[in-house]
Design a protein around this motif. Sequence first.
Motif, short mmCIF file in Angstrom:
data_model
loop_
_atom_site.label_atom_id
_atom_site.label_comp_id
_atom_site.label_asym_id
_atom_site.label_seq_id
_atom_site.Cartn_x
_atom_site.Cartn_y
_atom_site.Cartn_z
N PHE A 64 29.56 37.83 47.98
CA PHE A 64 30.77 38.43 48.30
C PHE A 64 30.55 39.84 48.90
O PHE A 64 31.45 40.36 49.54
N ILE A 106 35.74 33.08 48.72
CA ILE A 106 34.07 32.88 49.08
C ILE A 106 33.77 32.03 47.76
O ILE A 106 33.89 32.19 46.61
N TYR A 129 30.78 31.55 45.70
CA TYR A 129 29.74 32.66 45.39
C TYR A 129 28.53 31.64 45.16
O TYR A 129 27.21 32.49 45.05
N HIS A 167 38.39 38.31 41.13
CA HIS A 167 37.35 37.35 41.03
C HIS A 167 37.50 36.12 40.13
O HIS A 167 38.58 36.26 39.38
N SER A 197 33.95 28.61 42.93
CA SER A 197 32.87 27.49 43.29
C SER A 197 33.25 26.20 43.33
O SER A 197 34.32 25.68 42.66
N ASN A 215 28.36 41.27 37.87
CA ASN A 215 29.55 41.03 38.85
C ASN A 215 30.28 42.17 38.86
O ASN A 215 30.90 42.56 40.00
N THR A 242 36.81 34.79 44.64
CA THR A 242 35.52 34.03 44.44
C THR A 242 35.77 32.85 43.47
O THR A 242 36.62 32.80 42.54
#
Length: 298
Positions: free
Chosen positions: A197, A190, A192, A146, A173, A215, A171
């Motif tokens: 996810f 990914i 988020y 993450h 952004s 999370n 993850t």
Amino acid sequence: MYAIQMKDYGDVDVLVSVQVPLPKLKPKQVLLKQHAVAIDPYDVGFRAGLKGREKVPPLVAGSSAAGEIVQVGEAVTEFKVGERVAASPHLRCYAEYVAIGQSQLAHIPQNVTYQQAVACALGVQTAYQIVHDELKLTEKERVLIHGGSGSVGFAAIQFARQYHPKEIYTTASGKGAIFLRQFDKQLQVIDYRGEDFKNVVPPVDKIIDTIGGQNLKDSLAVLKPNGKLISTVSDDADTRVQLYFLKSKGKKLEAVLNQVSTGSFYVKIAESAPFTVTNLRKFHQTKHAVGKLVLTFD
């Protein structure tokens, strides 16, 4: 010497310029003339009081250092005046000079800059210890990391790749997600903000969580029954979860810097600026930087 002191816990206005005496050395410490200091999420959280308030202000914060040794304590055996070193002590680094114990110090290779070295001191060293000492990845395993564009996350991705796992999911952004896709086209990135996810990631063997809270709890849904989740921010009653804190060790950091020297590890600097209270306040308020924020003393 010039330093930036934290007069209380709170917003960036608690950071103020001061003149303080040079640190007094203990026998196993060196006195470091600072050339660069990094701004880590830990520093921002500490200033805001989110890492506990046991330390009584006013105090000098900052937990990364890179510079030149100008004095050594009487019991120092592994370092000498004039050497370039980096370290991650707890606090005291927002200053022109820092006293640091020799066990935390790492020699900086000749072809590695002070900015690169200090960018690795805290977050990257944390990721190195998690991946190499705790995670024990194999080629048959899938791993979810993450916060892949953050300091710990991006470093963990690079160290995890050295074990050639089956797949790496991460993850991020916005600009962070774009950067990661360009950095490694085999990464399963990914975003988020547009994807959950839990709906994308298959069952994984290992997870590194740099976000915490909900999370972490959501991550348990994609972790195999015999899997392992290491978090840098949260703990959980689930026995698969381990809360991890950096154990600052010079030898570990030196191993990281040697990888930087050989080109095995990439250090991304988002922005650098002179060491002033205005710039420190600005960097403490900067959100979602892709790469490390560094202040220089040169």
